[in-house]
Scaffold this motif. Structure first.
Motif, mmCIF file in Angstrom:
data_model
loop_
_atom_site.group_PDB
_atom_site.id
_atom_site.type_symbol
_atom_site.label_atom_id
_atom_site.label_comp_id
_atom_site.label_asym_id
_atom_site.label_seq_id
_atom_site.Cartn_x
_atom_site.Cartn_y
_atom_site.Cartn_z
ATOM 1 N N MET A 1 0.844 -1.174 0.000
ATOM 2 C CA MET A 1 0.000 0.000 0.000
ATOM 3 C C MET A 1 0.893 1.241 0.000
ATOM 4 N N THR A 2 0.612 2.147 -0.892
ATOM 5 C CA THR A 2 1.347 3.410 -0.963
ATOM 6 C C THR A 2 0.355 4.559 -1.056
ATOM 7 N N ARG A 3 0.562 5.576 -0.236
ATOM 8 C CA ARG A 3 -0.250 6.790 -0.297
ATOM 9 C C ARG A 3 0.704 7.958 -0.478
ATOM 10 N N THR A 4 0.396 8.838 -1.421
ATOM 11 C CA THR A 4 1.221 10.012 -1.669
ATOM 12 C C THR A 4 0.353 11.262 -1.554
ATOM 13 N N LEU A 5 0.856 12.232 -0.786
ATOM 14 C CA LEU A 5 0.161 13.491 -0.574
ATOM 15 C C LEU A 5 1.048 14.636 -1.062
ATOM 16 N N TYR A 6 0.417 15.725 -1.474
ATOM 17 C CA TYR A 6 1.140 16.888 -1.985
ATOM 18 C C TYR A 6 0.659 18.153 -1.302
ATOM 19 N N ARG A 7 1.563 19.138 -1.240
ATOM 20 C CA ARG A 7 1.227 20.437 -0.646
ATOM 21 C C ARG A 7 2.139 21.487 -1.265
ATOM 22 N N THR A 8 1.617 22.679 -1.487
ATOM 23 C CA THR A 8 2.416 23.774 -2.020
ATOM 24 C C THR A 8 2.790 24.711 -0.879
ATOM 25 N N VAL A 9 4.101 24.967 -0.746
ATOM 26 C CA VAL A 9 4.634 25.844 0.296
ATOM 27 C C VAL A 9 5.532 26.862 -0.382
ATOM 28 N N MET A 10 5.193 28.142 -0.236
ATOM 29 C CA MET A 10 5.971 29.233 -0.818
ATOM 30 C C MET A 10 6.240 29.004 -2.316
ATOM 31 N N GLY A 11 5.232 28.542 -3.029
ATOM 32 C CA GLY A 11 5.325 28.354 -4.465
ATOM 33 C C GLY A 11 6.017 27.079 -4.904
ATOM 34 N N LYS A 12 6.436 26.238 -3.960
ATOM 35 C CA LYS A 12 7.111 24.983 -4.300
ATOM 36 C C LYS A 12 6.270 23.810 -3.801
ATOM 37 N N LEU A 66 -2.882 13.851 10.387
ATOM 38 C CA LEU A 66 -1.989 14.960 10.739
ATOM 39 C C LEU A 66 -1.528 15.730 9.504
ATOM 40 N N LYS A 67 -1.168 15.016 8.453
ATOM 41 C CA LYS A 67 -0.690 15.671 7.233
ATOM 42 C C LYS A 67 -1.822 16.416 6.525
ATOM 43 N N THR A 68 -3.035 15.884 6.583
ATOM 44 C CA THR A 68 -4.178 16.563 5.982
ATOM 45 C C THR A 68 -4.449 17.882 6.706
ATOM 46 N N LYS A 69 -4.294 17.890 8.031
ATOM 47 C CA LYS A 69 -4.475 19.123 8.806
ATOM 48 C C LYS A 69 -3.421 20.164 8.434
ATOM 49 N N LYS A 70 -2.240 19.710 8.023
ATOM 50 C CA LYS A 70 -1.170 20.632 7.629
ATOM 51 C C LYS A 70 -1.345 21.153 6.200
ATOM 52 N N GLY A 71 -2.320 20.617 5.465
ATOM 53 C CA GLY A 71 -2.569 21.114 4.121
ATOM 54 C C GLY A 71 -2.210 20.154 3.007
ATOM 55 N N TYR A 72 -1.718 18.973 3.342
ATOM 56 C CA TYR A 72 -1.405 17.977 2.303
ATOM 57 C C TYR A 72 -2.700 17.374 1.806
ATOM 58 N N SER A 73 -2.741 17.016 0.532
ATOM 59 C CA SER A 73 -3.902 16.351 -0.032
ATOM 60 C C SER A 73 -3.466 15.449 -1.176
ATOM 61 N N PRO A 74 -4.217 14.371 -1.413
ATOM 62 C CA PRO A 74 -3.885 13.508 -2.554
ATOM 63 C C PRO A 74 -4.204 14.241 -3.845
ATOM 64 N N SER A 75 -3.412 13.995 -4.853
ATOM 65 C CA SER A 75 -3.636 14.643 -6.142
ATOM 66 C C SER A 75 -3.599 13.604 -7.239
ATOM 67 N N THR A 76 -4.641 13.553 -8.042
ATOM 68 C CA THR A 76 -4.678 12.573 -9.131
ATOM 69 C C THR A 76 -3.788 12.991 -10.293
ATOM 70 N N ILE A 77 -3.342 14.235 -10.335
ATOM 71 C CA ILE A 77 -2.477 14.713 -11.411
ATOM 72 C C ILE A 77 -1.143 13.996 -11.372
ATOM 73 N N HIS A 78 -0.634 13.703 -10.174
ATOM 74 C CA HIS A 78 0.697 13.137 -10.012
ATOM 75 C C HIS A 78 0.709 11.619 -9.981
ATOM 76 N N GLU A 79 -0.439 10.985 -9.839
ATOM 77 C CA GLU A 79 -0.483 9.523 -9.737
ATOM 78 C C GLU A 79 -0.082 8.878 -11.051
ATOM 79 N N MET A 80 0.698 7.806 -10.944
ATOM 80 C CA MET A 80 1.131 7.084 -12.154
ATOM 81 C C MET A 80 0.546 5.710 -12.175
#
Length: 80
Positions: A1-12, A66-80
């Motif tokens: 099982m793999t879960r990947t989350l993404y978040r934008t911080v200061m434009g990165k 915890l990561k969702t509270k910090k602003g991370y979210s799954p993104s289907t754009i990056h999934e391969m």
């Protein structure tokens, strides 16, 4: 099982991945990797070992909350 989350911080864009594997010795390994999405290698890796799959999955659920509270979210754009 793999879960990947993404978040934008200061434009990165930042990436946070959680993987769950059984070991050869009956333990369950949770591997967390994190870093910039622009770089191929992660900035950091953390491994933890649990006696049962249920404990490992509970740990993953806590980390995802915890990561969702910090602003991370799954993104289907990056999934391969």
């Amino acid at each position: 099982m793999t879960r990947t989350l993404y978040r934008t911080v200061m434009g990165k864009e930042r990436r946070y991945s959680i993987e769950l594997f059984p070991s050869l010795f009956g333990e369950w390994i949770v591997i967390r990797t994190f870093g910039s999405s622009a770089k191929p290698s992660p900035k950091g890796t953390v491994k933890s070992y649990d006696a049962s799959e249920e404990e490992a999955r509970q740990q993953i659920e806590i980390l995802l909350r915890l990561k969702t509270k910090k602003g991370y979210s799954p993104s289907t754009i990056h999934e391969m």
